[in-house]
Write a protein that holds these residues in place. Structure first.
Motif, PDB file in Angstrom:
ATOM      1  N   ALA A 174     -59.721 -18.753   9.517  1.00  0.00           N
ATOM      2  CA  ALA A 174     -60.841 -19.653   9.757  1.00  0.00           C
ATOM      3  C   ALA A 174     -60.836 -20.752   8.714  1.00  0.00           C
ATOM      4  CB  ALA A 174     -62.161 -18.887   9.714  1.00  0.00           C
ATOM      5  N   GLU A 175     -61.592 -21.815   9.006  1.00  0.00           N
ATOM      6  CA  GLU A 175     -61.811 -22.893   8.065  1.00  0.00           C
ATOM      7  C   GLU A 175     -63.148 -22.686   7.358  1.00  0.00           C
ATOM      8  OE1 GLU A 175     -61.110 -26.879   9.792  1.00  0.00           O
ATOM      9  OE2 GLU A 175     -60.469 -25.806  11.583  1.00  0.00           O
ATOM     10  N   PHE A 176     -63.255 -23.217   6.138  1.00  0.00           N
ATOM     11  CA  PHE A 176     -64.532 -23.255   5.452  1.00  0.00           C
ATOM     12  C   PHE A 176     -65.408 -24.340   6.074  1.00  0.00           C
ATOM     13  CE2 PHE A 176     -62.410 -21.652   1.332  1.00  0.00           C
ATOM     14  CZ  PHE A 176     -62.801 -20.345   1.590  1.00  0.00           C
ATOM     15  N   PRO A 177     -66.732 -24.305   5.817  1.00  0.00           N
ATOM     16  CA  PRO A 177     -67.596 -25.402   6.264  1.00  0.00           C
ATOM     17  C   PRO A 177     -67.178 -26.720   5.619  1.00  0.00           C
ATOM     18  CG  PRO A 177     -68.909 -23.509   5.564  1.00  0.00           C
ATOM     19  CD  PRO A 177     -67.491 -23.242   5.130  1.00  0.00           C
ATOM     20  N   SER A 178     -67.547 -27.809   6.270  1.00  0.00           N
ATOM     21  CA  SER A 178     -67.258 -29.136   5.748  1.00  0.00           C
ATOM     22  C   SER A 178     -68.288 -30.110   6.298  1.00  0.00           C
ATOM     23  CB  SER A 178     -65.846 -29.578   6.152  1.00  0.00           C
ATOM     24  OG  SER A 178     -65.565 -30.872   5.694  1.00  0.00           O
ATOM     25  N   GLY A 179     -68.762 -31.006   5.450  1.00  0.00           N
ATOM     26  CA  GLY A 179     -69.735 -31.998   5.900  1.00  0.00           C
ATOM     27  C   GLY A 179     -71.028 -31.402   6.380  1.00  0.00           C
ATOM     28  N   GLY A 180     -71.397 -30.234   5.865  1.00  0.00           N
ATOM     29  CA  GLY A 180     -72.642 -29.590   6.265  1.00  0.00           C
ATOM     30  C   GLY A 180     -72.563 -28.839   7.570  1.00  0.00           C
ATOM     31  N   ARG A 181     -71.383 -28.778   8.157  1.00  0.00           N
ATOM     32  CA  ARG A 181     -71.187 -28.078   9.430  1.00  0.00           C
ATOM     33  C   ARG A 181     -70.268 -26.873   9.216  1.00  0.00           C
ATOM     34  NH1 ARG A 181     -73.108 -31.006  13.519  1.00  0.00           N
ATOM     35  NH2 ARG A 181     -72.067 -29.653  15.004  1.00  0.00           N
ATOM     36  N   PRO A 182     -70.371 -25.864  10.083  1.00  0.00           N
ATOM     37  CA  PRO A 182     -69.499 -24.693   9.937  1.00  0.00           C
ATOM     38  C   PRO A 182     -68.053 -25.034  10.256  1.00  0.00           C
ATOM     39  CG  PRO A 182     -70.706 -24.562  12.007  1.00  0.00           C
ATOM     40  CD  PRO A 182     -71.265 -25.741  11.256  1.00  0.00           C
ATOM     41  N   GLY A 183     -67.115 -24.217   9.720  1.00  0.00           N
ATOM     42  CA  GLY A 183     -65.733 -24.339  10.153  1.00  0.00           C
ATOM     43  C   GLY A 183     -65.652 -24.122  11.656  1.00  0.00           C
ATOM     44  N   LYS A 184     -64.951 -24.989  12.370  1.00  0.00           N
ATOM     45  CA  LYS A 184     -65.035 -24.953  13.838  1.00  0.00           C
ATOM     46  C   LYS A 184     -64.106 -23.942  14.490  1.00  0.00           C
ATOM     47  CE  LYS A 184     -65.170 -27.634  18.061  1.00  0.00           C
ATOM     48  NZ  LYS A 184     -65.579 -28.910  18.662  1.00  0.00           N
ATOM     49  N   PHE A 185     -62.826 -23.986  14.163  1.00  0.00           N
ATOM     50  CA  PHE A 185     -61.867 -23.174  14.906  1.00  0.00           C
ATOM     51  C   PHE A 185     -61.567 -21.872  14.185  1.00  0.00           C
ATOM     52  CE2 PHE A 185     -60.865 -27.448  16.572  1.00  0.00           C
ATOM     53  CZ  PHE A 185     -61.033 -27.182  17.931  1.00  0.00           C
ATOM     54  N   ILE A 186     -61.749 -20.768  14.902  1.00  0.00           N
ATOM     55  CA  ILE A 186     -61.438 -19.434  14.395  1.00  0.00           C
ATOM     56  C   ILE A 186     -60.364 -18.834  15.292  1.00  0.00           C
ATOM     57  CG2 ILE A 186     -62.297 -17.082  14.043  1.00  0.00           C
ATOM     58  CD1 ILE A 186     -64.995 -18.277  13.337  1.00  0.00           C
ATOM     59  N   GLN A 187     -59.191 -18.595  14.716  1.00  0.00           N
ATOM     60  CA  GLN A 187     -58.092 -18.004  15.475  1.00  0.00           C
ATOM     61  C   GLN A 187     -58.065 -16.496  15.256  1.00  0.00           C
ATOM     62  OE1 GLN A 187     -54.253 -19.874  15.103  1.00  0.00           O
ATOM     63  NE2 GLN A 187     -55.140 -21.792  14.361  1.00  0.00           N
ATOM     64  N   ILE A 188     -57.919 -15.760  16.344  1.00  0.00           N
ATOM     65  CA  ILE A 188     -57.783 -14.305  16.282  1.00  0.00           C
ATOM     66  C   ILE A 188     -56.403 -13.929  16.820  1.00  0.00           C
ATOM     67  CG2 ILE A 188     -58.734 -12.078  17.000  1.00  0.00           C
ATOM     68  CD1 ILE A 188     -60.562 -13.749  15.175  1.00  0.00           C
ATOM     69  N   ASN A 189     -55.641 -13.183  16.036  1.00  0.00           N
ATOM     70  CA  ASN A 189     -54.307 -12.772  16.471  1.00  0.00           C
ATOM     71  C   ASN A 189     -54.383 -11.854  17.688  1.00  0.00           C
ATOM     72  OD1 ASN A 189     -53.598 -14.093  14.140  1.00  0.00           O
ATOM     73  ND2 ASN A 189     -52.573 -12.338  13.197  1.00  0.00           N
TER      74      ASN A 189
END
Length: 288
Positions: A174-189
């Protein structure tokens, strides 16, 4: 002897460590480049371990290819890292768990989260169950965050998208939040969907809940000494993780005081129940 699975790092199968999974949706092998000393320093400033980190080109569901710096189950956009947007503040004193300096601001407290069901990257039924259970867990906690879960393909309209990247092994990133918004893309294997035997739903709940944790700003609870490999993801002082009051401290020399039941421990082994620890709840309520 119990086998250990590392979140979005390397799978252990039949006692043999296999290679790490790819990050793209396509079949092309990702291009991996070594990090410059400047980027390694910026990773340390973000509290992320530069050991074995690499620059990789990742194509997300929107079809846009971007360069990311990947370390374990954390991916940071290269452009933002170069601008030092992820630099952490000074550590506080006390017995605490850990977060990034990037959190979700109050205007983005309602988070539309999509479980992707499109043909290329659809979540399996066990992944969908795990996602539903994980979202339920977050919504039970008394915070200002409100997750609104839907399943479908309209990822452009979502604040957070959970999808199956088609890669082997169990784990995610996953990505960390940025610009006050949550990390958008979460990849699951893809391997997560069948990992854990009769406990598979709880494992998927755990993995997805863990990656959502990163996307809302949480570091690994055992960042100072990872349970799987003993590595330190960041040093103390002005670099490293920001502590959260009221939670136990794990020191860099051992696991004394570590909240071993935390959802945000860096590794999992298939026996997890997918639930927050008491201190995870304390941390969430403090931040949000």
């Amino acid at each position: 002897m119990k086998k250990i699975k590392v979140l979005a790092l390397c799978a252990i199968a039949a006692g043999v460590i296999t290679s790490c999974q790819k990050d793209e949706i396509s079949n092309d092998q990702p291009v991996s480049l070594e990090l410059s000393k400047d980027l390694q320093d910026k990773l340390l400033d973000a509290g992320v371990n530069p050991l074995n980190a690499s620059i990789e080109t990742i194509t997300n569901l929107d079809g846009i290819s971007m360069e990311y710096v990947k370390s374990g189950d954390i991916v940071l956009p290269l452009e933002k890292l170069e601008q030092n947007e992820y630099k952490l503040g000074d550590l506080e004193d006390g017995n605490k768990q850990y977060r990034t300096n990037n959190l979700i601001n109050s205007s983005n407290s309602t988070i539309d989260i999509l479980g992707y069901t499109g043909s290329c990257c659809a979540l399996t039924s066990t992944m969908q169950t795990g996602l539903q259970w994980a979202v339920n867990n977050y919504n039970r906690i008394s915070t200002r965050l409100n997750f609104r879960l839907t399943f479908g393909t309209n990822f452009e309209a979502a604040d957070m998208v959970v999808y199956n990247n088609g890669q082997g092994g169990a784990g995610g990133q996953a990505e960390f939040p940025s610009g006050g918004r949550p990390g958008k893309f979460i990849q699951i294997n893809a391997g997560t969907g069948s990992f854990g035997g009769s406990n598979v739903n709880n494992v998927n709940e755990h993995v997805i809940g863990h990656e959502i944790g990163h996307a809302v700003g949480f570091r690994h609870t055992d960042y100072a000494r990872r349970r799987c490999d003993g590595s330190n993801e960041g040093t103390a002082g002005s670099i490293g993780a920001i502590n959260i009051p009221g939670t136990p401290t794990a020191n860099r020399w051992g696991q004394s005081g570590l909240d071993s039941g935390s959802l945000m421990i860096s590794c999992f082994d298939g026996s997890e129940d997918g639930e927050f620890s008491n201190f995870d709840v304390v941390a969430l309520e403090f931040l949000y």
